[in-house]
Design a protein around this motif. Sequence first.
Motif, PDB file in Angstrom:
ATOM      1  N   VAL A  15       0.674  -0.670   0.085  1.00  0.00           N
ATOM      2  CA  VAL A  15       0.192   0.484   0.182  1.00  0.00           C
ATOM      3  C   VAL A  15       0.932   1.177   0.183  1.00  0.00           C
ATOM      4  O   VAL A  15       0.405   2.478  -0.553  1.00  0.00           O
ATOM      5  CB  VAL A  15      -1.057  -0.143   1.046  1.00  0.00           C
ATOM      6  N   ALA A  16       1.450   0.819   0.496  1.00  0.00           N
ATOM      7  CA  ALA A  16       2.979   2.425   0.803  1.00  0.00           C
ATOM      8  C   ALA A  16       3.877   3.039  -0.701  1.00  0.00           C
ATOM      9  O   ALA A  16       3.584   3.434  -1.228  1.00  0.00           O
ATOM     10  CB  ALA A  16       4.181   2.087   1.859  1.00  0.00           C
ATOM     11  N   VAL A  17       4.060   1.567  -1.609  1.00  0.00           N
ATOM     12  CA  VAL A  17       4.875   1.910  -2.480  1.00  0.00           C
ATOM     13  C   VAL A  17       3.740   1.763  -3.607  1.00  0.00           C
ATOM     14  O   VAL A  17       4.017   2.672  -3.952  1.00  0.00           O
ATOM     15  CB  VAL A  17       5.352   0.261  -3.024  1.00  0.00           C
ATOM     16  N   THR A  18       2.251   1.680  -3.331  1.00  0.00           N
ATOM     17  CA  THR A  18       1.413   1.847  -4.273  1.00  0.00           C
ATOM     18  C   THR A  18       0.805   3.487  -4.732  1.00  0.00           C
ATOM     19  O   THR A  18       0.799   4.652  -5.141  1.00  0.00           O
ATOM     20  CB  THR A  18      -0.165   1.223  -4.365  1.00  0.00           C
ATOM     21  N   MET A  19       1.063   4.518  -3.487  1.00  0.00           N
ATOM     22  CA  MET A  19       0.443   5.461  -3.128  1.00  0.00           C
ATOM     23  C   MET A  19       2.614   6.237  -2.826  1.00  0.00           C
ATOM     24  O   MET A  19       1.716   7.285  -3.594  1.00  0.00           O
ATOM     25  CB  MET A  19       0.639   5.646  -1.111  1.00  0.00           C
ATOM     26  N   GLY A  20       2.498   6.032  -2.830  1.00  0.00           N
ATOM     27  CA  GLY A  20       4.243   6.781  -3.491  1.00  0.00           C
ATOM     28  C   GLY A  20       4.481   6.512  -4.829  1.00  0.00           C
ATOM     29  O   GLY A  20       4.416   7.535  -5.441  1.00  0.00           O
ATOM     30  N   ILE A  21       4.331   5.909  -6.032  1.00  0.00           N
ATOM     31  CA  ILE A  21       4.106   5.172  -7.248  1.00  0.00           C
ATOM     32  C   ILE A  21       3.149   5.800  -7.194  1.00  0.00           C
ATOM     33  O   ILE A  21       3.826   7.195  -8.135  1.00  0.00           O
ATOM     34  CB  ILE A  21       3.949   4.382  -7.699  1.00  0.00           C
ATOM     35  N   PHE A  22       1.425   6.557  -6.898  1.00  0.00           N
ATOM     36  CA  PHE A  22       0.576   7.270  -7.224  1.00  0.00           C
ATOM     37  C   PHE A  22       1.434   9.372  -7.198  1.00  0.00           C
ATOM     38  O   PHE A  22       1.152   9.865  -7.894  1.00  0.00           O
ATOM     39  CB  PHE A  22      -0.146   7.005  -6.501  1.00  0.00           C
ATOM     40  N   LEU A  23       1.762   9.242  -5.829  1.00  0.00           N
ATOM     41  CA  LEU A  23       2.488  10.476  -5.704  1.00  0.00           C
ATOM     42  C   LEU A  23       3.470  11.330  -6.503  1.00  0.00           C
ATOM     43  O   LEU A  23       2.991  12.069  -6.974  1.00  0.00           O
ATOM     44  CB  LEU A  23       2.427  11.041  -4.131  1.00  0.00           C
ATOM     45  N   LEU A  24       4.518  10.105  -6.813  1.00  0.00           N
ATOM     46  CA  LEU A  24       5.469  10.557  -7.433  1.00  0.00           C
ATOM     47  C   LEU A  24       5.088  10.865  -8.939  1.00  0.00           C
ATOM     48  O   LEU A  24       5.910  11.243  -9.844  1.00  0.00           O
ATOM     49  CB  LEU A  24       6.857   9.894  -7.500  1.00  0.00           C
ATOM     50  N   SER A  25       3.967  10.049  -9.327  1.00  0.00           N
ATOM     51  CA  SER A  25       3.000   9.915 -10.952  1.00  0.00           C
ATOM     52  C   SER A  25       2.585  11.857 -11.050  1.00  0.00           C
ATOM     53  O   SER A  25       2.379  11.817 -12.429  1.00  0.00           O
ATOM     54  CB  SER A  25       2.807   9.091 -11.307  1.00  0.00           C
TER      55      SER A  25
END
Length: 124
Positions: A15-25
Amino acid sequence: MLKTDKHILWFFPAVAVTMGIFLLSTVFTFPIQEEIEINYLDKFSHSFAYFVLILSLLIAFKKNELLNRKSMIYLIIGTSAYGLFLEWCQYTFFPDRYFEWIDALANVIGVFLGLIIFIPFHRA
């Protein structure tokens, strides 16, 4: 059904990686290069992000005894689709961001690299 509540903790990294990718993207914008050349470090970071994402999902599913051939295929398709979806979102909703097929390809390559690394450990 999950065996215990402690097993759900295995999903937190995914979940943390998914959210991080979303924010960076989407939210965090970086200057776009004007040259035509390919920025290899950017493509590596795309691949690495999706490599980490698929590994975290596969590990969480394995620890929760939810991993089988069918769920693995769904994870591969879902994670790859997430990468394509975020590229589309960049183009559609964020004026300083662009859809790039090579970024989408780098995302999918990261997914398959993660799968290739995971499979030998899964079988052990």
